[in-house]
Design a protein around this motif. Structure first.
Motif, PDB file in Angstrom:
ATOM      1  N   ALA A 171       2.853  -0.692  -4.572  1.00  0.00           N
ATOM      2  CA  ALA A 171       4.124  -1.124  -3.987  1.00  0.00           C
ATOM      3  C   ALA A 171       4.141  -0.901  -2.487  1.00  0.00           C
ATOM      4  O   ALA A 171       4.670  -1.734  -1.725  1.00  0.00           O
ATOM      5  N   TYR A 172       3.584   0.229  -2.032  1.00  0.00           N
ATOM      6  CA  TYR A 172       3.544   0.479  -0.589  1.00  0.00           C
ATOM      7  C   TYR A 172       2.681  -0.554   0.118  1.00  0.00           C
ATOM      8  O   TYR A 172       3.069  -1.087   1.171  1.00  0.00           O
ATOM      9  N   LEU A 173       1.525  -0.849  -0.422  1.00  0.00           N
ATOM     10  CA  LEU A 173       0.623  -1.814   0.218  1.00  0.00           C
ATOM     11  C   LEU A 173       1.199  -3.216   0.209  1.00  0.00           C
ATOM     12  O   LEU A 173       1.005  -3.978   1.169  1.00  0.00           O
ATOM     13  N   ASP A 174       1.931  -3.566  -0.846  1.00  0.00           N
ATOM     14  CA  ASP A 174       2.598  -4.879  -0.867  1.00  0.00           C
ATOM     15  C   ASP A 174       3.638  -4.964   0.239  1.00  0.00           C
ATOM     16  O   ASP A 174       3.848  -6.030   0.840  1.00  0.00           O
ATOM     17  N   ARG A 175       4.272  -3.842   0.519  1.00  0.00           N
ATOM     18  CA  ARG A 175       5.338  -3.819   1.524  1.00  0.00           C
ATOM     19  C   ARG A 175       4.786  -3.692   2.951  1.00  0.00           C
ATOM     20  O   ARG A 175       5.243  -4.369   3.868  1.00  0.00           O
ATOM     21  N   ALA A 176       3.784  -2.803   3.130  1.00  0.00           N
ATOM     22  CA  ALA A 176       3.309  -2.483   4.478  1.00  0.00           C
ATOM     23  C   ALA A 176       2.010  -3.186   4.844  1.00  0.00           C
ATOM     24  O   ALA A 176       1.618  -3.163   6.012  1.00  0.00           O
ATOM     25  N   GLY A 177       1.342  -3.785   3.872  1.00  0.00           N
ATOM     26  CA  GLY A 177       0.090  -4.466   4.145  1.00  0.00           C
ATOM     27  C   GLY A 177      -1.118  -3.581   3.894  1.00  0.00           C
ATOM     28  O   GLY A 177      -1.023  -2.350   3.897  1.00  0.00           O
ATOM     29  N   HIS A 178      -2.267  -4.203   3.680  1.00  0.00           N
ATOM     30  CA  HIS A 178      -3.513  -3.485   3.420  1.00  0.00           C
ATOM     31  C   HIS A 178      -4.286  -3.277   4.722  1.00  0.00           C
ATOM     32  O   HIS A 178      -4.569  -4.253   5.426  1.00  0.00           O
ATOM     33  N   PRO A 179      -4.632  -2.036   5.063  1.00  0.00           N
ATOM     34  CA  PRO A 179      -5.482  -1.820   6.240  1.00  0.00           C
ATOM     35  C   PRO A 179      -6.825  -2.536   6.064  1.00  0.00           C
ATOM     36  O   PRO A 179      -7.417  -2.505   4.983  1.00  0.00           O
ATOM     37  N   LYS A 180      -7.270  -3.180   7.124  1.00  0.00           N
ATOM     38  CA  LYS A 180      -8.560  -3.885   7.072  1.00  0.00           C
ATOM     39  C   LYS A 180      -9.705  -3.032   7.638  1.00  0.00           C
ATOM     40  O   LYS A 180     -10.857  -3.216   7.261  1.00  0.00           O
ATOM     41  N   THR A 181      -9.372  -2.147   8.575  1.00  0.00           N
ATOM     42  CA  THR A 181     -10.368  -1.274   9.199  1.00  0.00           C
ATOM     43  C   THR A 181      -9.813   0.151   9.222  1.00  0.00           C
ATOM     44  O   THR A 181      -8.589   0.357   9.110  1.00  0.00           O
ATOM     45  N   PRO A 182     -10.664   1.166   9.401  1.00  0.00           N
ATOM     46  CA  PRO A 182     -10.155   2.530   9.494  1.00  0.00           C
ATOM     47  C   PRO A 182      -9.100   2.715  10.579  1.00  0.00           C
ATOM     48  O   PRO A 182      -8.119   3.451  10.382  1.00  0.00           O
ATOM     49  N   GLN A 183      -9.259   2.044  11.709  1.00  0.00           N
ATOM     50  CA  GLN A 183      -8.294   2.207  12.795  1.00  0.00           C
ATOM     51  C   GLN A 183      -6.912   1.671  12.442  1.00  0.00           C
ATOM     52  O   GLN A 183      -5.909   2.095  13.028  1.00  0.00           O
ATOM     53  N   ASP A 184      -6.833   0.760  11.475  1.00  0.00           N
ATOM     54  CA  ASP A 184      -5.532   0.229  11.051  1.00  0.00           C
ATOM     55  C   ASP A 184      -4.662   1.304  10.405  1.00  0.00           C
ATOM     56  O   ASP A 184      -3.426   1.173  10.373  1.00  0.00           O
ATOM     57  N   GLY A 234       5.285   5.591  -3.317  1.00  0.00           N
ATOM     58  CA  GLY A 234       5.246   4.552  -2.297  1.00  0.00           C
ATOM     59  C   GLY A 234       5.620   5.004  -0.913  1.00  0.00           C
ATOM     60  O   GLY A 234       6.055   4.190  -0.084  1.00  0.00           O
ATOM     61  N   GLN A 235       5.407   6.312  -0.614  1.00  0.00           N
ATOM     62  CA  GLN A 235       5.828   6.848   0.675  1.00  0.00           C
ATOM     63  C   GLN A 235       4.800   6.685   1.784  1.00  0.00           C
ATOM     64  O   GLN A 235       5.104   6.962   2.936  1.00  0.00           O
ATOM     65  N   GLY A 236       3.572   6.255   1.451  1.00  0.00           N
ATOM     66  CA  GLY A 236       2.593   6.062   2.516  1.00  0.00           C
ATOM     67  C   GLY A 236       1.169   6.098   2.011  1.00  0.00           C
ATOM     68  O   GLY A 236       0.900   5.884   0.820  1.00  0.00           O
ATOM     69  N   ILE A 237       0.265   6.400   2.945  1.00  0.00           N
ATOM     70  CA  ILE A 237      -1.171   6.456   2.681  1.00  0.00           C
ATOM     71  C   ILE A 237      -1.649   7.888   2.895  1.00  0.00           C
ATOM     72  O   ILE A 237      -1.192   8.573   3.816  1.00  0.00           O
ATOM     73  N   GLY A 238      -2.575   8.345   2.055  1.00  0.00           N
ATOM     74  CA  GLY A 238      -3.119   9.686   2.217  1.00  0.00           C
ATOM     75  C   GLY A 238      -4.441   9.843   1.498  1.00  0.00           C
ATOM     76  O   GLY A 238      -4.877   8.946   0.768  1.00  0.00           O
ATOM     77  N   THR A 239      -5.085  10.965   1.738  1.00  0.00           N
ATOM     78  CA  THR A 239      -6.363  11.245   1.071  1.00  0.00           C
ATOM     79  C   THR A 239      -6.144  12.221  -0.080  1.00  0.00           C
ATOM     80  O   THR A 239      -5.306  13.122   0.009  1.00  0.00           O
ATOM     81  N   LEU A 240      -6.912  12.044  -1.153  1.00  0.00           N
ATOM     82  CA  LEU A 240      -6.827  12.914  -2.315  1.00  0.00           C
ATOM     83  C   LEU A 240      -8.225  13.243  -2.826  1.00  0.00           C
ATOM     84  O   LEU A 240      -9.106  12.375  -2.802  1.00  0.00           O
ATOM     85  N   PRO A 241      -8.425  14.454  -3.335  1.00  0.00           N
ATOM     86  CA  PRO A 241      -9.690  14.765  -4.009  1.00  0.00           C
ATOM     87  C   PRO A 241      -9.729  14.070  -5.363  1.00  0.00           C
ATOM     88  O   PRO A 241      -8.685  13.808  -5.968  1.00  0.00           O
ATOM     89  N   ASP A 242     -10.923  13.806  -5.860  1.00  0.00           N
ATOM     90  CA  ASP A 242     -11.035  13.023  -7.083  1.00  0.00           C
ATOM     91  C   ASP A 242     -10.405  13.696  -8.290  1.00  0.00           C
ATOM     92  O   ASP A 242      -9.876  13.014  -9.178  1.00  0.00           O
ATOM     93  N   PHE A 243     -10.391  15.040  -8.349  1.00  0.00           N
ATOM     94  CA  PHE A 243      -9.792  15.686  -9.517  1.00  0.00           C
ATOM     95  C   PHE A 243      -8.270  15.517  -9.552  1.00  0.00           C
ATOM     96  O   PHE A 243      -7.639  15.712 -10.594  1.00  0.00           O
ATOM     97  N   VAL A 244      -7.680  15.135  -8.430  1.00  0.00           N
ATOM     98  CA  VAL A 244      -6.255  14.823  -8.385  1.00  0.00           C
ATOM     99  C   VAL A 244      -6.008  13.315  -8.536  1.00  0.00           C
ATOM    100  O   VAL A 244      -5.048  12.891  -9.181  1.00  0.00           O
TER     101      VAL A 244
END
Length: 295
Positions: A171-184, A234-244
């Motif tokens: 839902a977040y990506l549909d609303r805010a768009g998909h980053p194309k590069t890391p700098q995005d 849907g609050q944003g983008i973040g990093t997660l470890p695989d066990f989570v």
């Protein structure tokens, strides 16, 4: 002179603060204890304790001897315990420390089987995302997830590695768009893990090379499970470890962002204070933990 017995007596004197209390603990007379320490000092050619009728203090040499005596006595005790438990009987008490999210998602599900396998073993599991002093806390083993262990007297054994990737809710990506590069990513609502080395700077690796993204997370949290829930909401983008991330990704609640890029993989380490190796309790626990990590 029995050096180990005298060493034990000396340790009690220093810890109790005077000869009388130490002698009472050990079950000998203060006069005998004083003679034994005098013989020890003569054999070492150095004064360990300065004594008056009213007070006692430890010299620099005495402090050095005390510190080394603790290590020797503890090592002997652990060797004796390991030999007594050599038949493989797992009993007594095990005290474990681990990060909160790892403890809840990996360790907690394995505990029923572990407890059923070793009913004579009592267990304390302490969960804390901050680095703790495992010696001061009395932990037998500490599970840590780090890129590397700092130089210390602790002994670390690698159990595995963690993949750290970027996620967001559909839902977040549909609303805010998909980053194309890391700098995005810098243009998006980033949720950061407060205790991570990569809170404000993501050093990403991908098939096309490496890229560093400087960030100012709008929300910063100190628990990976809270971060996961915010991402699912849907609050944003973040990093997660695989066990989570594995479970919500499998359910479609989260999707990979820039799937060709991820952060460096930290190691899952079992840390103990003993150079002599692990006893039967720790070995049994880590055997079950390794099995849980393989599933």
């Amino acid at each position: 002179m029995d050096k180990l017995s005298v060493m034990h007596a000396y340790r009690r004197i220093v810890e109790r603060g005077n000869f009388a209390r130490a002698a009472e603990d050990i079950g000998v007379s203060p006069a005998l204890l004083s003679r034994e320490i005098k013989l020890l000092e003569e054999s070492l050619g150095s004064v360990l304790l300065t004594r008056t009728t009213r007070s006692m203090s430890v010299t620099d040499a005495g402090r050095l001897y005390y510190d080394e005596a603790i290590g020797i006595l503890d090592a002997v005790s652990k060797v004796e315990t390991r030999i007594r438990d050599g038949a493989g009987t797992v009993r007594g008490h095990l005290k474990v420390n681990a990060p909160s999210s790892f403890g809840q998602t990996v360790i907690a599900p394995m505990l029923p089987a572990f407890r059923n396998a070793y009913p004579d073993l009592s267990l304390t599991l302490s969960l804390d995302d901050r680095m703790v002093d495992m010696v001061e806390g009395g932990f037998d083993v500490s599970i840590r997830i780090r890129a590397a262990m700092p130089d210390s007297a602790l002994v670390a054994r690698k159990l595995g590695a963690v993949r750290q990737r970027i996620f967001a809710a559909p839902a977040y990506l549909d609303r805010a768009g998909h980053p194309k590069t890391p700098q995005d990513i810098a243009q998006h609502a980033v949720i950061g893990f407060l205790l991570a080395d990569h809170l404000t700077s993501w050093s990403l690796r991908g098939c096309s090379g490496a890229s560093t993204v400087e960030l100012d997370p709008r929300v910063r949290v100190g628990n990976s499970l809270v971060l996961r829930d915010l991402l699912i909401a849907g609050q944003g983008i973040g990093t997660l470890p695989d066990f989570v991330s594995n479970a919500p990704e499998a359910r479609g609640e989260l999707v990979r962002v820039l799937p060709d890029w991820e952060l460096p993989a930290p190691e899952i380490l079992a840390v103990t204070a003993s150079r002599l190796g692990m006893d039967a309790r720790v070995m049994a626990f880590l055997e079950h933990l390794r099995a849980a990590l393989r599933t």
